[in-house]
Scaffold this motif. Structure first.
Motif, PDB file in Angstrom:
ATOM      1  N   THR A  73       1.381  -1.169   0.630  1.00 51.11           N
ATOM      2  CA  THR A  73      -0.040  -0.226   0.146  1.00 51.11           C
ATOM      3  C   THR A  73       1.195   0.970   0.135  1.00 51.11           C
ATOM      4  OG1 THR A  73      -0.239  -0.567   2.387  1.00 51.11           O
ATOM      5  CG2 THR A  73      -2.022  -1.348   1.863  1.00 51.11           C
ATOM      6  N   PRO A  74       0.807   2.125  -1.778  1.00 50.10           N
ATOM      7  CA  PRO A  74       1.457   2.815  -1.571  1.00 50.10           C
ATOM      8  C   PRO A  74       1.271   4.541  -0.582  1.00 50.10           C
ATOM      9  CG  PRO A  74       0.529   2.966  -3.105  1.00 50.10           C
ATOM     10  CD  PRO A  74       0.071   2.041  -2.463  1.00 50.10           C
ATOM     11  N   TYR A  75       2.661   5.203  -0.445  1.00 50.42           N
ATOM     12  CA  TYR A  75       2.674   6.001   0.984  1.00 50.42           C
ATOM     13  C   TYR A  75       2.150   7.257   0.190  1.00 50.42           C
ATOM     14  CZ  TYR A  75       4.191  10.258   2.646  1.00 50.42           C
ATOM     15  OH  TYR A  75       4.256  11.346   4.185  1.00 50.42           O
ATOM     16  N   GLN A  76       1.893   7.636  -1.067  1.00 47.44           N
ATOM     17  CA  GLN A  76       1.366   8.470  -1.939  1.00 47.44           C
ATOM     18  C   GLN A  76       0.556   7.680  -3.113  1.00 47.44           C
ATOM     19  OE1 GLN A  76       4.561  10.510  -3.811  1.00 47.44           O
ATOM     20  NE2 GLN A  76       3.128  12.501  -3.489  1.00 47.44           N
ATOM     21  N   LEU A  77      -1.194   8.012  -2.778  1.00 53.48           N
ATOM     22  CA  LEU A  77      -1.687   7.840  -3.316  1.00 53.48           C
ATOM     23  C   LEU A  77      -1.943   8.381  -5.045  1.00 53.48           C
ATOM     24  CD1 LEU A  77      -4.393   6.464  -1.082  1.00 53.48           C
ATOM     25  CD2 LEU A  77      -2.369   5.407  -2.407  1.00 53.48           C
ATOM     26  N   ASP A  78      -2.090   7.993  -5.831  1.00 56.08           N
ATOM     27  CA  ASP A  78      -2.723   9.265  -7.610  1.00 56.08           C
ATOM     28  C   ASP A  78      -3.894   9.205  -7.111  1.00 56.08           C
ATOM     29  OD1 ASP A  78       0.107  10.106  -8.384  1.00 56.08           O
ATOM     30  OD2 ASP A  78      -0.660   8.707 -10.617  1.00 56.08           O
ATOM     31  N   ASP A 132      -0.582   7.393   8.436  1.00 56.47           N
ATOM     32  CA  ASP A 132      -0.550   7.048   9.545  1.00 56.47           C
ATOM     33  C   ASP A 132       0.223   7.035  10.578  1.00 56.47           C
ATOM     34  OD1 ASP A 132      -3.705   7.942   9.421  1.00 56.47           O
ATOM     35  OD2 ASP A 132      -3.763   5.556   8.548  1.00 56.47           O
ATOM     36  N   LEU A 133       1.049   6.032  10.167  1.00 53.00           N
ATOM     37  CA  LEU A 133       2.376   5.252  10.483  1.00 53.00           C
ATOM     38  C   LEU A 133       3.582   6.632  11.066  1.00 53.00           C
ATOM     39  CD1 LEU A 133       2.981   1.835   9.313  1.00 53.00           C
ATOM     40  CD2 LEU A 133       2.374   2.368  11.434  1.00 53.00           C
ATOM     41  N   GLU A 134       3.674   7.503   9.554  1.00 50.97           N
ATOM     42  CA  GLU A 134       4.977   8.635   9.904  1.00 50.97           C
ATOM     43  C   GLU A 134       4.185   8.556  10.715  1.00 50.97           C
ATOM     44  OE1 GLU A 134       6.450  11.235   6.429  1.00 50.97           O
ATOM     45  OE2 GLU A 134       3.850  11.285   6.646  1.00 50.97           O
ATOM     46  N   ALA A 135       2.900   9.537  10.767  1.00 55.99           N
ATOM     47  CA  ALA A 135       2.453  10.500  12.014  1.00 55.99           C
ATOM     48  C   ALA A 135       2.265  10.307  13.646  1.00 55.99           C
ATOM     49  CB  ALA A 135       1.021  11.151  11.500  1.00 55.99           C
ATOM     50  N   ARG A 136       2.237   8.659  13.630  1.00 60.44           N
ATOM     51  CA  ARG A 136       1.951   7.722  14.816  1.00 60.44           C
ATOM     52  C   ARG A 136       3.738   7.752  15.272  1.00 60.44           C
ATOM     53  NH1 ARG A 136      -2.442   3.495  16.217  1.00 60.44           N
ATOM     54  NH2 ARG A 136      -1.235   3.055  18.494  1.00 60.44           N
ATOM     55  N   PHE A 137       4.355   7.011  13.918  1.00 61.89           N
ATOM     56  CA  PHE A 137       5.843   6.887  14.646  1.00 61.89           C
ATOM     57  C   PHE A 137       6.794   7.665  14.105  1.00 61.89           C
ATOM     58  CE2 PHE A 137       3.019   2.684  14.640  1.00 61.89           C
ATOM     59  CZ  PHE A 137       3.274   2.969  16.342  1.00 61.89           C
ATOM     60  N   GLY A 138       6.935   8.866  13.903  1.00 61.82           N
ATOM     61  CA  GLY A 138       7.784  10.041  12.624  1.00 61.82           C
ATOM     62  C   GLY A 138       8.634   9.103  12.371  1.00 61.82           C
ATOM     63  N   LEU A 139       7.748   7.770  11.729  1.00 68.36           N
ATOM     64  CA  LEU A 139       9.151   7.295  10.269  1.00 68.36           C
ATOM     65  C   LEU A 139       8.962   7.724   8.792  1.00 68.36           C
ATOM     66  CD1 LEU A 139       6.852   3.969  11.324  1.00 68.36           C
ATOM     67  CD2 LEU A 139       9.097   4.825  11.607  1.00 68.36           C
ATOM     68  N   HIS A 153      11.199  -0.043   8.008  1.00 71.99           N
ATOM     69  CA  HIS A 153      12.703   0.300   7.788  1.00 71.99           C
ATOM     70  C   HIS A 153      13.484   1.836   8.141  1.00 71.99           C
ATOM     71  CE1 HIS A 153      12.229  -4.251   7.440  1.00 71.99           C
ATOM     72  NE2 HIS A 153      11.545  -4.117   6.089  1.00 71.99           N
ATOM     73  N   HIS A 154      13.042   2.188   8.028  1.00 76.30           N
ATOM     74  CA  HIS A 154      13.226   3.587   7.858  1.00 76.30           C
ATOM     75  C   HIS A 154      14.200   4.215   6.262  1.00 76.30           C
ATOM     76  CE1 HIS A 154      14.069   4.574  12.725  1.00 76.30           C
ATOM     77  NE2 HIS A 154      13.117   4.175  12.686  1.00 76.30           N
ATOM     78  N   ALA A 155      14.458   2.977   5.984  1.00 76.37           N
ATOM     79  CA  ALA A 155      15.306   3.450   4.639  1.00 76.37           C
ATOM     80  C   ALA A 155      14.669   2.370   4.132  1.00 76.37           C
ATOM     81  CB  ALA A 155      16.662   3.701   4.211  1.00 76.37           C
ATOM     82  N   ASP A 156      14.748   2.028   2.897  1.00 80.11           N
ATOM     83  CA  ASP A 156      14.133   0.814   1.991  1.00 80.11           C
ATOM     84  C   ASP A 156      15.435  -0.139   1.664  1.00 80.11           C
ATOM     85  OD1 ASP A 156      11.771   2.017   1.190  1.00 80.11           O
ATOM     86  OD2 ASP A 156      12.916   2.224  -0.432  1.00 80.11           O
TER      87      ASP A 156
END
Lengths: 531, 509
Positions: free
Chosen positions: B393-398, B438-445, B451-454
């Motif tokens: 599920t991509p972070y960015q959706l078109d 949401d994961l970005e907002a919740r955990f600062g990822l 993995h913080h970086a692919d």
């Protein structure tokens, strides 16, 4: 019965180059070719009266300059006619043109994105330096970190020095070796058609999409020829690809090499683990001190060598060698040049569109377009809307077609060798040809009215007619797990084989495919040095 | 907390790696404070109460990859950590059939043998900071040779094979080794945990060894749970760190790394400044270097490289509180391990296809766990908690946003689960859907990337987190990274934190 110093199986460009070098060194050489003409996949054939097709390969850039010089190819008729550049229709009526001339390209890119115009210079410079860094690897046998012999350690030290001297580019190179072509070019550009066309050179001949990691290296592989100064871009040989093959063959013959056509080899003669010659179909035996195969590794070891002569572990490695065909060719005879609608603005200004058409025309409007074409192929279907790289050879060399008429050479991705649901290419060939023409017609609607004759060369045909296993034009994919000391298989890099006095000299060996000639040249060196 | 307080080291973030770094530094005699934005420790390795009495994993659900060295050296078991052996992976084949991956399966024996040897060699690379590739002096050359010998020790046949294996795609590895389609799907899925790749993407084979190293049971091996939820690991770690003298300060968001005279001088927390000559961040490279340190302290070329780090989250996490045990085909035994929906390699590939075009897959790959099946303390009697990871599920959706799609996507997942576990939808008492946003907002990822970086070939080893900056120290003196964005990266091992502490101590003047 005649005996030779070396018998070479296959008169493709690598087989011929290997033969020419061996003959030049005073060896008695025989080249055996299954077909009625030399060249392998480097041929011109008149399949429709007056119209000459470059059936498989169709442009040259990678051919090593030292080979051209050593074998005096210009003396034997080799002449390269430069392509003007690359035209990419954007799909919405406009186009992006990359010209031979850097200044012209910059002016053109300014029209689309000043940022891209500026980045293009940085990009070209970086690729230039990376190609310079990696070029020495193409003219030496691969060094392997897995071997500790003195010769190999010397090679590794040499490599260390090359990279040490260019340590500023070490990480750029490491990135290029491991990234996807799409992600690599996305670091520089934003214009979709430019991104599409640049990343397309990362998928040529490889069963990868532009977003598949490792495809950036294939892009560099295709850029390599552009740094050699002789010809800074892609060119078309006068007379088509046979112009290259015939010149090499003439050079080899002048050094005393013998070339026999219509002589298919049935098997390699092996006695007590040592190659002794070949047996032709029909039973004729030809003895030689060395046997050199320019065929791909699978064909060489699984078809020409009897199973009992190979260690099962080695045979398994050859089995696992990836050689999936992914491309096809469509060749056309045309009553006139098709009119690309993206050039309407040029015509409206009363200018000639010829300069735009006298190069490559790339159907690659965006990265997503290419990636979707790949998605079709992953599941065993040809791309409904394929990527295409098209040239009109007759615009560069008028002798390729009758006056006023034209031929087109269209390289297409993706056409997987293995089709889903048990379908066979014999039943899909024309449907694929239709998909190619339909897609082209989106950009040049009148193309259908100009077609006099159409040849569709599928991966199946590449295998059946030209002996390319699974139709792979590089004799094995150019993926990281099959490059350098891993090519063709781990533990058996270079040009020797587990069978004494048997060698390989085709694109399945380092440094790989394209009309480059390095495998043939390096194999000859290995054979001469090994005596 | 005030200006007068000065530590040797300030650690940003009390997740697994931040706490590990802090504990190792404190054990070496340094004064250390850890600042955590949340009101509990753990980051993505925490236990959260999603409904009264229902405790679910925050993001990472199993703990088999936690490295034994971290567990032993920091004495986590003596601080209350109890590991529960779980089962293997079950691939659901519709509502009737299921296939259990068995490590004794002879058809995967050769793959397990080879990846086991490779994993043992790689472990020597993972468990210490990387040797310099720009050899500077004898020490560097010795380190490089040690690395070379680690791989060479695999032997004449396995070593070249290992070099071939690493850049391969997992599908090709499966084609060469594994005949059974469901097993192929299970192993492919394990290699693609949190990846922005599909089974046909070169480099994906590496994930097989990275996520299932020999010390975690190897390829196809069973999962392990922590009693009380994954948070028990980080809570034990916090206790260990505190016992060594670390101050763990919760509900304290670091808003800035203070730089004076071009070097780290401390951090700003809740509007106050805390002084320290060394600041180590367990957050991802981008958040740390761009948001907290600030680009003005670094060369523009370096900043550009930080911005080029790819951290593309592809996982959506769903947490469920259930009224009863989910009735998956394969029976109650499946609940001991991991449960997968997505039974062919092509199913997984198609789920990835959509993500490439910034779309949500119609049929996502689901990997589920029901920790309460083995640990009844996590839910009221007879009731259960379940964690589901949905990929890709991509972070960015078109053309749309996660706010518009979240609920519908959650329904799609529930519908898919219902077809494999009839009655599932009705048994839901509470559910949560965390998209990458949401994961970005919740955990600062950044990018929602766990993995913080692919974990891609061009972002591993000397390229991680930034090409040439693999030594944990960043260009601003005194600023370090210790999160999974650094070598060896990712997924609950604690090794990044351990290596970072080791590097800091060896840099100490």
């Amino acid at each position: 019965m005649k005996s030779y110093d070396a018998v070479i199986i296959g008169a493709g460009h690598n087989g011929l180059i290997c033969a020419a070098y061996l003959a030049k060194a005073g060896k008695k050489v025989l080249v055996l070719e299954r077909r009625h003409l030399v060249g392998g996949a480097t041929v011109t054939e008149e399949l429709y009266p007056g119209f000459k097709y470059t059936v498989c390969s169709y442009v040259v850039s990678l051919l090593r300059p030292d080979i051209i010089e050593d074998l005096e190819l210009p003396k034997y008729g080799f002449e390269l006619l430069p392509l003007n550049g690359t035209l990419t229709p954007t799909g919405d009526g406009d186009f992006v043109m990359r010209w031979h001339d850097a200044g012209d390209t910059r002016r053109e890119l300014m029209r689309h994105s000043p940022k891209d115009a500026e980045a293009y210079e940085r990009f070209a410079e970086l690729l230039y330096h990376l190609a310079l860094t990696i070029r020495p690897l193409l003219s030496t046998p691969p060094a392997s970190p897995t071997k500790l012999g003195p010769a190999n350690l010397k090679k590794l030290r040499g490599l260390g020095k090359i990279f040490g001297d260019r340590s500023d580019h070490l990480y750029d190179l490491a990135k290029l070796m491991t990234m996807s072509a799409a992600e690599f070019v996305e670091q520089f550009f934003e214009t979709p058609a430019l991104l599409g066309t640049l990343s397309a050179s990362g998928i040529i001949g490889t069963f990868l999409g532009p977003r598949s990691p490792g495809s950036a290296y294939v892009m560099l592989h295709h850029y390599m020829g552009e740094i050699d100064g002789q010809f800074r871009a892609w060119g078309f040989p006068r007379g088509g690809m046979s112009g290259v093959a015939e010149a090499i063959a003439s050079s080899a013959r002048s050094e005393g090499a013998e070339i026999r056509l219509e002589c298919p080899v049935e098997r390699i003669l092996i006695e007590r683990g040592q190659a002794k010659g070949v047996v032709l179909e029909g039973g004729e035996e030809i003895r030689a001190k060395k046997v050199v195969s320019s065929l791909d590794p699978k064909r060489t070891f699984l078809k020409l060598v009897e199973e009992g002569h190979l260690d099962p572990a080695f045979r398994q490695s050859i089995d696992r060698f990836k050689i999936r065909g992914s491309s096809a060719k469509v060749n056309l005879s045309l009553s006139a040049l098709p009119e690309f609608t993206c050039l309407d603005s040029i015509r409206a200004r009363g200018e000639s569109t010829d300069p735009y058409m006298a190069g490559a025309i790339s159907i690659s409007p965006s990265i997503d377009y290419l990636e979707r074409a790949y998605d079709d192929a992953k599941y065993g279907h040809f791309s409904r809307r394929p990527y295409m790289d098209m040239i009109f050879p007759s615009m560069l060399d008028p002798a390729m077609a009758p006056p006023g008429k034209h031929v087109a050479s269209i390289f297409c991705h993706y056409a997987p060798y293995e089709l889903a649901d048990g379908a066979h290419w014999d039943d899909q060939r024309e449907a694929f040809g239709d998909a190619v023409i339909d897609t082209l017609a989106e950009h040049a609607p009148n193309i259908r009215d100009t077609i006099l004759h159409r040849q569709v060369v599928t991966p199946w045909d590449l295998e059946q007619t030209f002996g390319l296993t699974e139709g792979n034009i590089f004799h094995g994919e150019l993926s990281l797990d099959q490059l350098f000391f891993l090519r063709p298989v781990p533990g058996q890099d270079g040009y020797g084989t587990p069978i004494r006095d048997m060698y390989m000299c085709g694109s399945g060996t380092h440094p790989g495919g394209g009309v480059m000639g390095a495998p043939g040249q390096l194999a000859a060196r290995a054979i001469l040095g090994g005596e | 907390m005030s200006d007068s307080r000065k530590y040797d080291v300030v650690v940003i973030g009390a997740g697994l790696n931040g706490l590990a770094t802090a504990a190792y530094l404190a054990k070496a005699g340094k004064s250390v404070a850890v600042f955590e934005a949340a009101d509990h420790v753990g980051g993505t390795m925490a236990t959260v109460e999603i409904a009264p009495g229902f405790k679910a994993p925050a993001a990472l659900d199993t703990v088999e990859t936690l490295h034994p060295a971290v567990m032993d050296e920091l004495g986590l078991k003596s601080y209350g950590l109890e590991i529960i052996e779980g089962g293997g992976t079950t691939v659901l084949l519709g509502s009737e059939n299921a296939h259990q991956v068995n490590t004794d399966d002879p058809s995967i024996a050769e793959l397990r043998r080879f990846t086991g040897r490779l994993g043992e060699a790689l472990e020597k690379v993972w468990t210490r900071p990387l040797p310099a590739v720009e050899p500077t002096g004898v020490g560097g050359i010795v380190d490089l040779m040690r690395l070379g010998w680690a791989l060479r020790s695999m032997g004449k046949r396995d070593f070249p094979e290992a070099l071939r294996f690493l850049p391969m795609c997992v599908k090709d590895v499966m084609d060469e080794h594994v005949p059974d389609e469901a097993t192929r799907a299970a192993l492919s899925s394990s290699s693609l945990f949190g990846a922005s790749m599909g089974p046909r993407s070169p480099g994906s084979a590496y994930g097989l060894v990275h996520h299932q190293p020999p010390c975690a049971g190897g390829v196809g091996g069973p999962v392990k749970f922590a009693r009380g939820g994954p948070g028990a690991v980080t809570e034990a770690l916090a206790s260990s760190a505190k016992a060594a003298g670390v101050q763990v300060v919760l509900s304290s968001r670091v808003s800035e790394v203070i730089v004076e005279d071009g070097r780290a001088a401390g951090v700003s927390v809740n509007g106050e400044s805390v002084r320290a000559d060394r600041v180590v961040s367990a957050l991802d490279p981008r958040t740390t270097l761009i948001d907290l340190v600030g680009p003005r302290w670094m060369e523009p070329e370096f900043v550009e490289k930080v911005l080029q780090v790819r951290s593309r989250g592809t996982i959506t996490i769903l947490r469920f509180a259930l009224d009863k045990e989910p009735a998956f085909s394969g029976g109650a035994a499946t609940l001991r391990g991991r449960i997968q929906i997505g039974s062919t390699v092509d199913y997984i590939e198609r789920a990835w296809d959509a993500a490439k075009y910034r779309e949500l897959p119609k049929e996502p790959l689901l990997t589920c766990s029901v920790p309460s099946a083995l640990d009844p303390t996590l839910a009221p009697p007879g009731k259960h908690v379940m964690l589901v990871r949905a990929q890709f599920t991509p972070y960015q959706l078109d053309g749309t946003s996660w706010d518009a799609e979240r609920e519908a996507f959650g329904d799609r997942v529930v519908h898919l689960l219902e077809t494999h576990a009839p009655g599932f939808a009705k048994s839901i008492l509470h559910s949560e859907v965390d998209s990458p946003v949401d994961l970005e907002a919740r955990f600062g990822l950044s990018g929602g990337c766990l993995h913080h970086a692919d974990l891609a070939l061009d972002q591993l080893l000397h390229m991680r987190p930034i090409p040439g900056w693999y030594g944990y120290g960043m260009p601003v003196p005194g600023v370090y990274l210790c999160g999974p964005g650094t070598h060896p990266g990712g997924a609950g091992t604690g090794l990044s934190g351990r290596n970072a502490a080791r590097q800091m101590l060896s840099d100490w003047k």
